[in-house]
Motif scaffolding. Structure first.
Motif, PDB file in Angstrom:
ATOM      1  N   GLY A  10      49.950  13.406  45.836  1.00 29.30           N
ATOM      2  CA  GLY A  10      49.996  12.921  44.612  1.00 29.30           C
ATOM      3  C   GLY A  10      48.543  12.518  43.914  1.00 29.30           C
ATOM      4  O   GLY A  10      47.637  13.050  44.671  1.00 29.30           O
ATOM      5  N   GLU A  11      48.543  11.770  42.997  1.00 23.88           N
ATOM      6  CA  GLU A  11      47.432  11.334  42.310  1.00 23.88           C
ATOM      7  C   GLU A  11      46.566  10.270  42.944  1.00 23.88           C
ATOM      8  O   GLU A  11      47.135   9.482  43.538  1.00 23.88           O
ATOM      9  N   SER A  44      50.969   6.806  43.167  1.00 20.37           N
ATOM     10  CA  SER A  44      51.072   7.540  44.421  1.00 20.37           C
ATOM     11  C   SER A  44      49.963   6.835  45.526  1.00 20.37           C
ATOM     12  O   SER A  44      50.253   6.377  46.844  1.00 20.37           O
ATOM     13  N   SER A  62      45.915  14.437  48.288  1.00 19.29           N
ATOM     14  CA  SER A  62      45.337  14.348  46.860  1.00 19.29           C
ATOM     15  C   SER A  62      44.185  15.279  46.578  1.00 19.29           C
ATOM     16  O   SER A  62      43.567  15.933  47.407  1.00 19.29           O
ATOM     17  N   ILE A 117      43.809  14.992  38.637  1.00 25.33           N
ATOM     18  CA  ILE A 117      45.312  14.818  38.791  1.00 25.33           C
ATOM     19  C   ILE A 117      46.286  15.910  38.617  1.00 25.33           C
ATOM     20  O   ILE A 117      47.169  16.227  39.367  1.00 25.33           O
ATOM     21  N   LEU A 120      46.057  19.490  41.212  1.00 27.21           N
ATOM     22  CA  LEU A 120      46.531  19.577  42.397  1.00 27.21           C
ATOM     23  C   LEU A 120      47.633  20.550  42.589  1.00 27.21           C
ATOM     24  O   LEU A 120      48.712  20.702  41.729  1.00 27.21           O
ATOM     25  N   THR A 121      47.466  21.580  43.616  1.00 24.64           N
ATOM     26  CA  THR A 121      48.467  22.711  43.568  1.00 24.64           C
ATOM     27  C   THR A 121      48.965  22.854  44.977  1.00 24.64           C
ATOM     28  O   THR A 121      48.709  22.113  46.295  1.00 24.64           O
ATOM     29  N   LEU A 138      57.032  11.347  46.434  1.00 22.15           N
ATOM     30  CA  LEU A 138      56.406  11.775  45.330  1.00 22.15           C
ATOM     31  C   LEU A 138      56.501  10.750  44.192  1.00 22.15           C
ATOM     32  O   LEU A 138      57.480  10.178  43.702  1.00 22.15           O
ATOM     33  N   GLN A 144      51.581  15.900  37.260  1.00 25.11           N
ATOM     34  CA  GLN A 144      51.271  17.048  38.364  1.00 25.11           C
ATOM     35  C   GLN A 144      51.579  18.102  37.825  1.00 25.11           C
ATOM     36  O   GLN A 144      52.363  19.102  38.217  1.00 25.11           O
ATOM     37  N   LEU A 147      51.142  21.236  40.024  1.00 22.80           N
ATOM     38  CA  LEU A 147      51.996  21.293  41.064  1.00 22.80           C
ATOM     39  C   LEU A 147      53.490  21.517  40.825  1.00 22.80           C
ATOM     40  O   LEU A 147      54.216  21.859  41.615  1.00 22.80           O
ATOM     41  N   GLN A 148      53.810  21.089  39.732  1.00 21.64           N
ATOM     42  CA  GLN A 148      55.316  21.151  38.984  1.00 21.64           C
ATOM     43  C   GLN A 148      55.920  22.372  39.500  1.00 21.64           C
ATOM     44  O   GLN A 148      57.349  22.240  39.876  1.00 21.64           O
TER      45      GLN A 148
END
Length: 312
Positions: A10-11, A44, A62, A117, A120-121, A138, A144, A147-148
């Motif tokens: 996460g962030e 996170s 992260s 933030i 992130l992948t 999460l 995100q 990443l979603q």
């Protein structure tokens, strides 16, 4: 044997907190705050930090920028004992995210620059590292962005690897509460919303109705209900868990601290009501200092508080 109790992706950012500002702030005026704090921020990271302070073995992934904000945030996690070996340092132009909180007593303005933030992948995530835990958590789903799209697949793979999963959506800046969230709920063991979030996700006006509606899809729903404590809904049963009484200084990060307390019980097999009691205690404890992690950095104070309430 698992390396970690909990892994978190996460962030990671700092919170810059200003106190004593008026709710209505005119432009082109120099407004003076009465106090200021720079603390570890992000749901996170606060959850990871405080769970480690409570004795959990936590691995954290992260993405941060190549700047002082990112290095400071990373240092705070290391101090707490969180493993940050897989945190990605982005050498590009995007900086570490930052949140500015303007504190107005019980209300606050929250302003976030997403920065790294939102970058992130799944390619940044070492799956074997994440899977080397009993549980995956999460937070801040709606921040995100990159990443979603891969989260349903990631959750599926983690469950196949034997992990349980918890989710704290945090706020949706677009106030839509749709998209990937609806798919993820079928992969989640524990949902950890606050009262307002529970109502928005479930599309119910009443928090108890919202919790019951969410529990139709998620085995355990633990709703953070502020000074009223928590609502636990599991197996069709709704239970109110009373709060731990304190004289709060600052409620920033209390919900994320609840996550840490709840998970500290969950990973060692405590019953769900005990997990909520631990969550309430951790949330209450966090309010004794400014920001979400400062109380937990005071080891002696933390030990004394949890011993007082016979919580281990």
């Amino acid at each position: 044997m698992k390396t970690f109790d909990v892994t978190i992706a996460g962030e990671l950012n700092l919170d810059l907190i200003f106190y004593g500002l008026p709710e209505q702030m005119p432009t082109e005026r120099e407004l003076l705050a009465t106090d200021f704090r720079a603390t570890l921020g992000s749901s996170s990271a606060i959850t990871a930090h405080n769970l480690a302070a409570l004795g959990g073995k936590v691995g954290f992934i992260s993405r941060i920028g190549n700047d002082e904000f990112g290095r400071m945030a990373l240092h705070r996690l290391r101090e707490a004992g969180v493993d940050v070996a897989r945190v990605v340092n982005d050498p590009g132009p995007v900086g570490t995210g930052i949140t500015i909180l303007l504190h107005h007593g019980e209300q606050r303005h929250i302003i976030t620059y997403p920065g790294t933030i939102a970058t992130l992948t799944r390619a940044d995530l070492d799956f074997d590292y994440l899977a080397s835990a009993k549980h995956f958590h999460l937070s801040s789903l709606f921040l995100q962005k990159a990443l979603q799209p891969d989260l349903p697949g990631l959750f599926t793979d983690l469950r196949r690897a034997g992990l349980t999963i918890s989710l704290d959506t945090n706020d949706d800046p677009e106030d839509r509460w749709q998209g990937v969230l609806l798919e993820l709920m079928d992969h989640v063991d524990v949902l950890l919303p606050n009262a307002a979030e529970a109502c928005r996700i479930a599309q119910r006006a009443n928090v108890k109705e919202g919790a019951l509606e969410l529990a139709r899809r998620v085995p355990c729903v633990a709703v953070k209900n502020g000074s009223r404590g928590a609502l636990l809904c599991s197996g069709g049963r709704l239970t109110e868990i009373p709060p731990v009484p304190v004289h709060p200084v600052d409620a920033i990060g209390a919900g994320d601290s609840f996550n840490a307390g709840f998970l500290s019980g969950y990973i060692r097999g405590a019953d769900l009501e005990e997990c909520c009691r631990l969550g309430n205690a951790a949330g209450a404890f966090s309010t004794l200092r400014s920001g979400g992690t400062e109380a937990f950095r005071e080891r002696a104070l933390c030990k004394e508080f949890f011993e007082q309430y016979s919580i281990r």
